[in-house]
Design an enzyme around this catalytic site. Structure first.
Site, mmCIF file in Angstrom:
data_model
loop_
_atom_site.group_PDB
_atom_site.id
_atom_site.type_symbol
_atom_site.label_atom_id
_atom_site.label_comp_id
_atom_site.label_asym_id
_atom_site.label_seq_id
_atom_site.Cartn_x
_atom_site.Cartn_y
_atom_site.Cartn_z
ATOM 1 N N CYS A 1 3.142 -1.533 -15.334
ATOM 2 C CA CYS A 1 4.369 -0.789 -15.009
ATOM 3 C C CYS A 1 5.610 -1.650 -15.252
ATOM 4 O O CYS A 1 5.636 -2.836 -14.931
ATOM 5 C CB CYS A 1 4.325 -0.337 -13.548
ATOM 6 S SG CYS A 1 5.768 0.640 -13.083
ATOM 7 N N CYS B 1 8.795 -3.925 -8.530
ATOM 8 C CA CYS B 1 8.578 -3.787 -7.079
ATOM 9 C C CYS B 1 7.772 -4.999 -6.587
ATOM 10 O O CYS B 1 6.637 -5.232 -7.037
ATOM 11 C CB CYS B 1 7.832 -2.497 -6.783
ATOM 12 S SG CYS B 1 8.559 -1.070 -7.637
ATOM 13 N N CYS C 1 4.034 -4.839 -5.559
ATOM 14 C CA CYS C 1 3.074 -4.026 -6.308
ATOM 15 C C CYS C 1 2.255 -4.809 -7.336
ATOM 16 O O CYS C 1 2.809 -5.407 -8.266
ATOM 17 C CB CYS C 1 3.794 -2.881 -7.013
ATOM 18 S SG CYS C 1 2.620 -1.742 -7.799
ATOM 19 N N CYS D 1 -4.344 13.268 -4.401
ATOM 20 C CA CYS D 1 -3.091 12.623 -4.796
ATOM 21 C C CYS D 1 -3.339 11.753 -6.021
ATOM 22 O O CYS D 1 -4.247 10.912 -6.004
ATOM 23 C CB CYS D 1 -2.576 11.735 -3.671
ATOM 24 S SG CYS D 1 -2.509 12.564 -2.084
ATOM 25 N N CYS E 1 -0.979 16.404 -5.164
ATOM 26 C CA CYS E 1 0.205 15.563 -5.053
ATOM 27 C C CYS E 1 0.231 14.603 -6.247
ATOM 28 O O CYS E 1 -0.816 14.103 -6.658
ATOM 29 C CB CYS E 1 0.176 14.766 -3.750
ATOM 30 S SG CYS E 1 1.627 13.707 -3.539
ATOM 31 N N CYS F 1 7.018 14.215 -0.410
ATOM 32 C CA CYS F 1 6.231 13.209 0.300
ATOM 33 C C CYS F 1 6.982 11.899 0.104
ATOM 34 O O CYS F 1 7.103 11.413 -1.028
ATOM 35 C CB CYS F 1 4.825 13.119 -0.292
ATOM 36 S SG CYS F 1 3.865 11.765 0.422
ATOM 37 N N ARG G 1 1.559 10.181 7.607
ATOM 38 C CA ARG G 1 0.290 9.683 7.045
ATOM 39 C C ARG G 1 0.165 8.183 7.266
ATOM 40 O O ARG G 1 0.995 7.398 6.777
ATOM 41 C CB ARG G 1 0.227 10.032 5.551
ATOM 42 C CG ARG G 1 -1.111 9.689 4.893
ATOM 43 C CD ARG G 1 -1.283 10.369 3.527
ATOM 44 N NE ARG G 1 -1.203 11.803 3.635
ATOM 45 C CZ ARG G 1 -0.238 12.566 3.113
ATOM 46 N NH1 ARG G 1 0.719 12.013 2.417
ATOM 47 N NH2 ARG G 1 -0.244 13.873 3.280
HETATM 48 N N1 SAM Z 1 5.048 4.249 -9.820
HETATM 49 C C1 SAM Z 1 5.286 5.266 -8.881
HETATM 50 C C2 SAM Z 1 6.317 4.901 -7.857
HETATM 51 O O1 SAM Z 1 6.502 3.723 -7.588
HETATM 52 O O2 SAM Z 1 6.931 5.803 -7.294
HETATM 53 C C3 SAM Z 1 4.045 5.739 -8.177
HETATM 54 C C4 SAM Z 1 2.974 4.748 -7.727
HETATM 55 S S1 SAM Z 1 3.469 3.542 -6.514
HETATM 56 C C5 SAM Z 1 2.069 2.496 -6.523
HETATM 57 C C6 SAM Z 1 3.433 4.440 -4.983
HETATM 58 C C7 SAM Z 1 3.780 3.719 -3.720
HETATM 59 O O3 SAM Z 1 2.703 2.900 -3.316
HETATM 60 C C8 SAM Z 1 4.945 2.787 -3.710
HETATM 61 O O4 SAM Z 1 6.170 3.438 -3.609
HETATM 62 C C9 SAM Z 1 4.686 1.942 -2.479
HETATM 63 O O5 SAM Z 1 5.299 2.511 -1.343
HETATM 64 C C10 SAM Z 1 3.173 1.996 -2.347
HETATM 65 N N2 SAM Z 1 2.592 0.671 -2.584
HETATM 66 C C11 SAM Z 1 2.395 0.077 -3.780
HETATM 67 N N3 SAM Z 1 1.851 -1.148 -3.642
HETATM 68 C C12 SAM Z 1 1.700 -1.343 -2.321
HETATM 69 C C13 SAM Z 1 1.209 -2.427 -1.540
HETATM 70 N N4 SAM Z 1 0.784 -3.553 -2.107
HETATM 71 N N5 SAM Z 1 1.189 -2.297 -0.196
HETATM 72 C C14 SAM Z 1 1.625 -1.152 0.381
HETATM 73 N N6 SAM Z 1 2.107 -0.095 -0.309
HETATM 74 C C15 SAM Z 1 2.163 -0.189 -1.630
HETATM 75 FE FE1 SF4 Z 2 5.518 0.593 -10.834
HETATM 76 FE FE2 SF4 Z 2 4.191 -0.285 -8.716
HETATM 77 FE FE3 SF4 Z 2 6.827 -0.040 -8.594
HETATM 78 FE FE4 SF4 Z 2 5.284 2.207 -8.740
HETATM 79 S S1 SF4 Z 2 5.347 0.720 -7.072
HETATM 80 S S2 SF4 Z 2 7.162 1.769 -9.884
HETATM 81 S S3 SF4 Z 2 3.607 1.413 -10.020
HETATM 82 S S4 SF4 Z 2 5.680 -1.461 -9.934
#
Ligand code: SAM
Ligand code: SF4
Ligand code: DTB
Length: 328
Positions: free
Chosen positions: A67, A71, A74, A111, A143, A203, A275
């Site tokens: 990606c 973040c 992530c 989801c 979702c 959500c 949730r």
């Molecule tokens: N890329 C899209 C986005 O960021 O909206 C969808 C997938 S992203 C993985 C969805 C959510 O997963 C993120 O907004 C975050 O809140 C949660 N998430 C991702 N990595 C995480 C982690 N290591 N611990 C807790 N929540 C996490």
């Molecule tokens: Fe990409 Fe992870 Fe951020 Fe979603 S949470 S936008 S998958 S880096």
């Protein structure tokens, strides 16, 4: 006349819901003595919801890794060296097979996640629409979480039957740019607005344990609870600290903080599905039950979240059975 009574009661209940919460009010709730907070949350929960009903939502990562966003939590971000490798996008039939299996095991919501910054039109989006239609035709809620989208894309997802779009605020507006710098809080809110205007349910939640203060937690809840209407579901995640990400060394949260977040979310947003999301593997059964007492009424159900482990299905089914809760 009598037939109107339930709807009148419902209308009265709904008219009690507030959209004008202030930071200080929320901070006061978050910091109440725990038992007072849980009592208040459970009281609200019982007025609005069936307290013994827990929704089971199963997650599937359709597009994993690589990606473009940064973040800090992530493992799917291409900015960091983590154990998650970029995978090919799963085909429609494989996704629908997973949905059928999840339904057979008791999930009512499916989801699907794409590790994208944003949705782009083309074959992958057409496949996403087919997945949504397929999941809905099984009779499950569908979702999608796939990053930013446009009005036109939200309308196409709505037409395909999408129940909910997940797009988390993650944290407070003030702490946000210490976690993500490749998009803004405003970008996030804009996507949520597209989703809402297309008639798809929202959500939207966040993560605790990223180094934020209690005020940041209150501010995130304030942004959620002043959206009008409230998000229909609010995932509360505890950080799953992953090697290679900038937040790899964050200490684990105190489970009591998760109870406080669930309880406060419940009081602020009485009719929303709260949730209990990522981080459940680190919680005892008793801590999870406290979260349910506090008004959490949904969990992710399945052995993995997107890329990290989640409690085993058998254990979750046993837990619900032991406390006499109904999965729905
Ligand atoms: N890329 C899209 C986005 O960021 O909206 C969808 C997938 S992203 C993985 C969805 C959510 O997963 C993120 O907004 C975050 O809140 C949660 N998430 C991702 N990595 C995480 C982690 N290591 N611990 C807790 N929540 C996490
Ligand atoms: Fe990409 Fe992870 Fe951020 Fe979603 S949470 S936008 S998958 S880096
Ligand atoms: C949400 O708030 N939590 C889920 C879902 N929405 C998409 C994702 C949690 C991901 C945890 C880290 C992982 O498994 O990759």
């Amino acid at each position: 006349m009598l037939q109107d009574a339930p709807s009148l009661y419902h209308a009265l209940l709904m008219s009690d819901i507030r959209y004008d919460w202030t930071t200080d009010e929320i901070l006061d709730l978050l910091q109440l003595p725990l038992l007072d907070l849980v009592y208040q949350a459970q009281t609200v929960h019982r007025r609005y919801n069936d307290p013994n009903s827990i929704q089971l939502a199963t997650l599937l990562s359709v597009k994993t890794g690589g990606c473009g966003e940064n973040c800090a939590y992530c493992p799917q971000s291409a900015h960091y060296e983590t154990s998650v490798e970029k995978q090919p996008i799963l085909p429609v039939n494989q996704v629908l097979e997973s949905a059928r299996r999840a339904q057979g095991l008791g999930a009512t919501r499916f989801c699907m996640g794409w590790a994208w910054r944003e949705i782009r039109d083309g074959a992958a989006f057409d496949d996403m629409l087919a997945m949504v239609t397929g999941v809905r035709s099984l009779g499950m809620e569908a979702c999608v979480t796939a990053g930013m989208l446009t009005d036109a894309q939200a309308l196409r997802l709505a037409a395909a039957g999408l129940t909910a779009y997940n797009h988390n605020l993650d944290t407070s507006p003030e702490f946000y740019d210490q976690v993500i710098s490749t998009r803004t809080y405003g970008d996030r809110l804009k996507t949520l607005d597209c989703v809402r205007r297309a008639g798809i349910t929202v959500c939207c939640g966040g993560i605790i344990g990223m180094g934020e203060t209690n005020r940041d937690r209150a501010r995130m809840l304030e942004v959620l609870a002043t959206l009008t209407p409230h998000p229909e579901s609010v995932p509360i995640n505890a950080l799953v600290a992953q090697a290679g990400t900038p937040l790899a060394d964050q200490p684990p949260i105190d489970p009591i903080d998760l109870v406080r977040m669930c309880a406060t979310a419940r009081i602020l947003m009485p009719n929303t599905r709260v949730r209990l999301s990522a981080g459940r593997s680190q919680l005892s059964r008793e801590a999870q039950v406290l979260c349910f007492m506090a008004g959490a009424n949904s969990i992710f159900y399945g052995d993995t979240l997107l890329t990290t482990p989640n409690p085993e299905r058998d254990g979750d089914r046993q837990l619900l059975q032991d406390i006499g809760a109904r999965a729905n």
